[in-house]
Enzyme design. Structure first.
Site, PDB file in Angstrom:
ATOM      1  N   ASP A   7      30.925  27.439  41.536  1.00 26.15           N
ATOM      2  CA  ASP A   7      30.397  29.044  41.004  1.00 26.15           C
ATOM      3  C   ASP A   7      28.426  28.740  41.530  1.00 26.15           C
ATOM      4  O   ASP A   7      27.855  27.646  41.577  1.00 26.15           O
ATOM      5  CB  ASP A   7      29.867  29.172  39.332  1.00 26.15           C
ATOM      6  N   ASP A  52      29.092  35.059  44.995  1.00 23.22           N
ATOM      7  CA  ASP A  52      29.340  35.326  43.881  1.00 23.22           C
ATOM      8  C   ASP A  52      30.902  34.711  43.484  1.00 23.22           C
ATOM      9  O   ASP A  52      31.167  34.671  43.048  1.00 23.22           O
ATOM     10  CB  ASP A  52      28.547  35.703  42.326  1.00 23.22           C
TER      11      ASP A  52
END
Length: 406
Positions: free
Chosen positions: A287, A101
């Protein structure tokens, strides 16, 4: 001058390896709950402020992540995460599936001492079985929009592919309230953002890889496939390098504007023939931890109207699948270069029974930041563009992803 700096950096870098991490793409938690008919009830029970008040007494007084009205769903949106890969922790190694992430900086996995229902459905770390585990004793809390996670900190050996990271700080979750982690296919999260974003004290994983000089270059890059079962690979994270076979054309480099998230300046967002957003410039976060593209509520609500998306009771926006060919193109202008998505790329098509449902790939996220309005470029965007995260020169590279012809 920039080319000279890059050559000097690479000539002094003494890393010894690159490693490819295969990523699996699976239905998001949101999609799974919808298929089970549980999404509406779930969203009612997991409004952030309601969750804060219900569980605040279970955490140590003063836990920063429990501040009411703190908008942490801005990035920690694992309801829509889709891509996971494998790591191991401990000696002998214990395997875990994690989200890699770029929107967070912490590594955590479930603990064998976890008391939550969610942990029963996932692999749990057994510290007492690891010969290299070092107890830390400090606790940590991370506030997700769908619940709070509480844990204790430790250090141990972490392996990613053939790479071994020694004395890595990580969290063992002991309390995961809420059913979002029950439904999740992943065990934990491995954050790849800057250290300043970390809730767990210590160096994030990639920072330790740089400090221990175990990668060829101070970069990592992502390839995310469009399809699932027929794609090979479904996705790939390359630690320590760039794979030129995964993209077409040249790389456009964007300087990181704030070393927290992987954040860059964005010139504007243009809807074909219908106007633009942030015409004076704004900021965007790349992201990999969410599948959607997010933006300020006011802008995204207008954008939904421009693409003919209508709201549902669950806060999602649906689109008539028969109208996709007539929808406008949407262009994100970054560093003076246009990155254009067609409706086939920004609309999520999901099977529901014998029919397909089409959902807008845009969602409202209001992020309060000193830099002003913020957009989130998640997997809907990153699927189309090979992304390179360069810690050596603090920049992000984007190039057209090379997908098989469908």
């Amino acid at each position: 001058m920039l080319r000279l700096l890059l050559l000097l950096l690479l000539s002094t870098w003494t890393g010894s390896a690159m490693v490819r991490v295969a990523l699996r793409r699976v239905p998001s938690i949101r999609a799974q709950l919808r298929t089970q008919g549980l999404l509406e009830d779930f969203l009612k029970e997991h409004r952030p402020d309601m969750f804060n008040r219900r569980y605040a007494q279970c955490f140590p007084p003063g836990t920063p992540s429990l501040r009411l009205r703190r908008s942490s769903e801005k990035i920690y949106n694992f309801m829509d995460a889709q891509y996971y890969g494998e790591i191991s922790v401990g000696s002998p190694p214990q395997n875990f599936s994690v989200i890699f992430d770029t929107g967070s900086a912490d590594l955590w996995v479930p603990s064998s001492y976890c008391v939550s229902q969610a942990c029963a459905f996932h692999r749990r770390f057994k510290a007492f079985e690891s010969k290299t585990f070092q107890h830390d004793g400090r606790s940590f809390g991370i506030h997700y929009g769908s619940g709070h996670l509480l844990g204790v900190m430790g250090r141990d050996t972490v392996k990613i592919g053939d790479m071994t990271i020694l004395n890595q700080e990580f969290g063992e979750s002991v309390y995961e309230p809420g059913s979002v982690f029950v439904t999740a296919k992943f065990d934990g999260v491995l954050g790849l953002a800057y250290q300043s974003l970390a809730e767990i004290l210590g160096n994030p994983v990639f920072d330790n890889m740089l400090a221990q000089k175990i990668v060829d270059q101070p970069v990592f890059s992502f390839y995310l496939s469009r399809r699932t079962r027929t794609s090979n690979p479904q996705g790939e994270l390359l630690l320590g390098g760039i794979d030129e076979t995964m993209y077409n054309g040249s790389i456009n480099w964007l300087p990181v504007s704030v070393k927290r998230y992987w954040q860059v300046e964005m010139d504007s967002v243009v809807v074909q023939g219908a106007g633009s957003f942030c015409p004076s410039g704004c900021h965007a976060i790349l992201d990999t931890g969410t599948s959607l593209i997010g933006g300020p509520t006011r802008d995204v609500m207008r954008l939904q109207q421009l693409i003919g998306a209508t709201p549902t009771n669950n806060g999602e926006f649906v689109i008539d699948c028969t109208r996709l060919s007539s929808l406008p193109r949407i262009t994100f202008i970054l560093g003076g270069k246009e990155y254009t998505l067609t409706s086939e790329q920004y609309v999520r098509k999901e099977a529901f029974g014998i029919n397909d449902l089409c959902f807008s790939g845009f969602q409202a996220f209001d992020i309060i930041s000193p830099e002003g309005p913020m957009w989130i470029l998640g997997d809907v965007f990153l699927t189309e563009f090979y992304s390179i995260f360069d810690r050596g020169l603090d920049r992000i590279g984007l190039a057209q992803a090379r997908h098989p012809i469908e």
